[in-house]
Design an enzyme around this catalytic site. Structure first.
Site, PDB file in Angstrom:
ATOM      1  N   ILE A   1      -6.306   2.596  -6.403  1.00  7.98           N
ATOM      2  CA  ILE A   1      -7.046   1.362  -6.676  1.00  7.98           C
ATOM      3  C   ILE A   1      -7.884   0.924  -5.461  1.00  7.98           C
ATOM      4  O   ILE A   1      -8.837   0.160  -5.605  1.00  7.98           O
ATOM      5  CB  ILE A   1      -6.062   0.243  -7.128  1.00  7.98           C
ATOM      6  CG1 ILE A   1      -6.773  -0.766  -7.998  1.00  7.98           C
ATOM      7  CG2 ILE A   1      -5.329  -0.385  -5.982  1.00  7.98           C
ATOM      8  CD1 ILE A   1      -7.222  -0.240  -9.335  1.00  7.98           C
TER       9      ILE A   1
ATOM     10  N   HIS B   1      -1.668  12.131  -2.086  1.00  8.39           N
ATOM     11  CA  HIS B   1      -3.060  11.667  -2.130  1.00  8.39           C
ATOM     12  C   HIS B   1      -3.983  12.884  -2.208  1.00  8.39           C
ATOM     13  O   HIS B   1      -3.844  13.823  -1.402  1.00  8.39           O
ATOM     14  CB  HIS B   1      -3.435  10.918  -0.845  1.00  8.39           C
ATOM     15  CG  HIS B   1      -2.717   9.624  -0.622  1.00  8.39           C
ATOM     16  ND1 HIS B   1      -3.295   8.402  -0.887  1.00  8.39           N
ATOM     17  CD2 HIS B   1      -1.485   9.348  -0.127  1.00  8.39           C
ATOM     18  CE1 HIS B   1      -2.442   7.424  -0.567  1.00  8.39           C
ATOM     19  NE2 HIS B   1      -1.340   7.977  -0.098  1.00  8.39           N
TER      20      HIS B   1
ATOM     21  N   GLU C   1       3.664   2.669   1.997  1.00  5.68           N
ATOM     22  CA  GLU C   1       3.469   1.417   1.265  1.00  5.68           C
ATOM     23  C   GLU C   1       4.283   1.373  -0.031  1.00  5.68           C
ATOM     24  O   GLU C   1       5.023   0.423  -0.254  1.00  5.68           O
ATOM     25  CB  GLU C   1       1.964   1.298   0.955  1.00  5.68           C
ATOM     26  CG  GLU C   1       1.495  -0.050   0.511  1.00  5.68           C
ATOM     27  CD  GLU C   1       0.023   0.008   0.087  1.00  5.68           C
ATOM     28  OE1 GLU C   1      -0.269  -0.411  -1.028  1.00  5.68           O
ATOM     29  OE2 GLU C   1      -0.811   0.499   0.887  1.00  5.68           O
TER      30      GLU C   1
ATOM     31  N   HIS D   1       4.386  10.267  -3.718  1.00 10.20           N
ATOM     32  CA  HIS D   1       3.043  10.508  -4.246  1.00 10.20           C
ATOM     33  C   HIS D   1       2.221  11.322  -3.266  1.00 10.20           C
ATOM     34  O   HIS D   1       2.382  11.214  -2.057  1.00 10.20           O
ATOM     35  CB  HIS D   1       2.327   9.190  -4.578  1.00 10.20           C
ATOM     36  CG  HIS D   1       2.296   8.201  -3.463  1.00 10.20           C
ATOM     37  ND1 HIS D   1       3.367   7.389  -3.137  1.00 10.20           N
ATOM     38  CD2 HIS D   1       1.322   7.890  -2.571  1.00 10.20           C
ATOM     39  CE1 HIS D   1       3.043   6.617  -2.116  1.00 10.20           C
ATOM     40  NE2 HIS D   1       1.818   6.908  -1.747  1.00 10.20           N
TER      41      HIS D   1
HETATM   42  P1  AMP Z   1       1.055   4.960   0.808  1.00  9.85           P
HETATM   43  O1  AMP Z   1       2.364   4.510   0.195  1.00  9.85           O
HETATM   44  O2  AMP Z   1       0.940   4.597   2.245  1.00  9.85           O
HETATM   45  O3  AMP Z   1       0.810   6.440   0.578  1.00  9.85           O
HETATM   46  O4  AMP Z   1      -0.121   4.181   0.069  1.00  9.85           O
HETATM   47  C1  AMP Z   1      -0.013   3.787  -1.276  1.00  9.85           C
HETATM   48  C2  AMP Z   1      -1.360   3.912  -1.948  1.00  9.85           C
HETATM   49  O5  AMP Z   1      -1.204   3.419  -3.282  1.00  9.85           O
HETATM   50  C3  AMP Z   1      -2.497   3.097  -1.329  1.00  9.85           C
HETATM   51  O6  AMP Z   1      -3.605   3.965  -1.083  1.00  9.85           O
HETATM   52  C4  AMP Z   1      -2.832   2.028  -2.388  1.00  9.85           C
HETATM   53  O7  AMP Z   1      -4.211   1.742  -2.449  1.00  9.85           O
HETATM   54  C5  AMP Z   1      -2.334   2.675  -3.655  1.00  9.85           C
HETATM   55  N1  AMP Z   1      -1.906   1.727  -4.689  1.00  9.85           N
HETATM   56  C6  AMP Z   1      -1.033   0.704  -4.562  1.00  9.85           C
HETATM   57  N2  AMP Z   1      -0.848   0.071  -5.740  1.00  9.85           N
HETATM   58  C7  AMP Z   1      -1.633   0.718  -6.640  1.00  9.85           C
HETATM   59  C8  AMP Z   1      -1.902   0.546  -8.040  1.00  9.85           C
HETATM   60  N3  AMP Z   1      -1.309  -0.426  -8.745  1.00  9.85           N
HETATM   61  N4  AMP Z   1      -2.767   1.394  -8.647  1.00  9.85           N
HETATM   62  C9  AMP Z   1      -3.371   2.388  -7.933  1.00  9.85           C
HETATM   63  N5  AMP Z   1      -3.152   2.602  -6.622  1.00  9.85           N
HETATM   64  C10 AMP Z   1      -2.319   1.790  -5.976  1.00  9.85           C
END
Ligand code: AMP
Length: 133
Positions: A29, A95, A88, A93
Site C-alpha cells: 500500500i 517484498h 513492521e 512476507h
Molecule cells: P515490513 O514488515 O518491514 O517488511 O514492512 C511491511 C510492509 O507492509 C510495508 O512496506 C507496508 O507498506 C506494507 N503494508 C502494511 N499494511 C499494509 C496493507 N494493509 N496493505 C498493503 N501493504 C501493507
C-alpha cells in the site's frame, strides 16, 4: 490474527496480484515503486521467514518466483528486487520491487504517490500475466 491473514481471507481489501491454495500476493500500500508486491503464506503467521518449515519455505519462494515473472512482464523494469524485512508486520512476507536503479530498493526513501486507480490497474496487469503462467 494478523492484518495479512485478514487480507488473504478477504476480510480487509487489498490489490490482489496472484493467489494459489497456500500463498497470496498483493500490492504494498506504500510502495517503493509502482508494482511493489508482497508475497505471503496464507496460514502461517510466524513473523520470521527462517522459522518456516522447509516445505512451506520452498513453496513460498516458488510462488514468489512466478509472481516476479508476472510482475516483470506487467511493469517495465530492469529486474525485480527481493527483500525480506518484517520489521513492521508480524507475518512472514517477501517484498518484490520492480527496479530501475539500485536506489529503488532503499526502504528509507520517499515513496512515490500511487493513486487507487493506478494500484488497481497495475494489480490487474500483473494478475493477467500471472494467469498466463
Ligand atoms: P515490513 O514488515 O518491514 O517488511 O514492512 C511491511 C510492509 O507492509 C510495508 O512496506 C507496508 O507498506 C506494507 N503494508 C502494511 N499494511 C499494509 C496493507 N494493509 N496493505 C498493503 N501493504 C501493507
Amino acid at each position: 490474527m494478523t492484518i495479512f491473514t485478514r487480507i488473504a481471507k478477504g476480510e480487509i481489501p487489498s490489490y490482489k496480484v496472484a493467489e494459489d491454495e497456500r500463498f497470496y500476493a498483493f500490492l504494498d500500500i506504500n510502495p517503493l515503486a509502482p508494482g511493489h508486491t508482497l508475497v505471503i503464506p496464507k496460514d502461517v503467521e510466524d513473523d520470521y521467514i527462517f522459522h518456516l518449515d522447509e516445505e512451506t519455505y520452498a513453496g513460498l519462494w516458488a510462488f514468489a518466483r512466478k509472481v516476479a515473472v508476472a510482475l516483470k512482464a506487467a511493469v517495465p523494469c530492469q529486474r525485480v528486487g527481493v527483500a525480506v524485512l518484517g520489521m513492521e508486520v508480524p507475518h512472514t512476507h517477501i517484498h518484490l520491487v520492480p527496479l530501475q536503479t539500485e536506489g529503488d530498493m532503499d526502504f528509507r526513501k520517499t515513496r512515490p504517490e500511487v493513486t487507487p486507480e493506478q494500484h488497481k490497474a497495475i494489480a490487474a496487469a500483473i494478475l493477467k500475466e500471472y494467469e498466463k503462467l
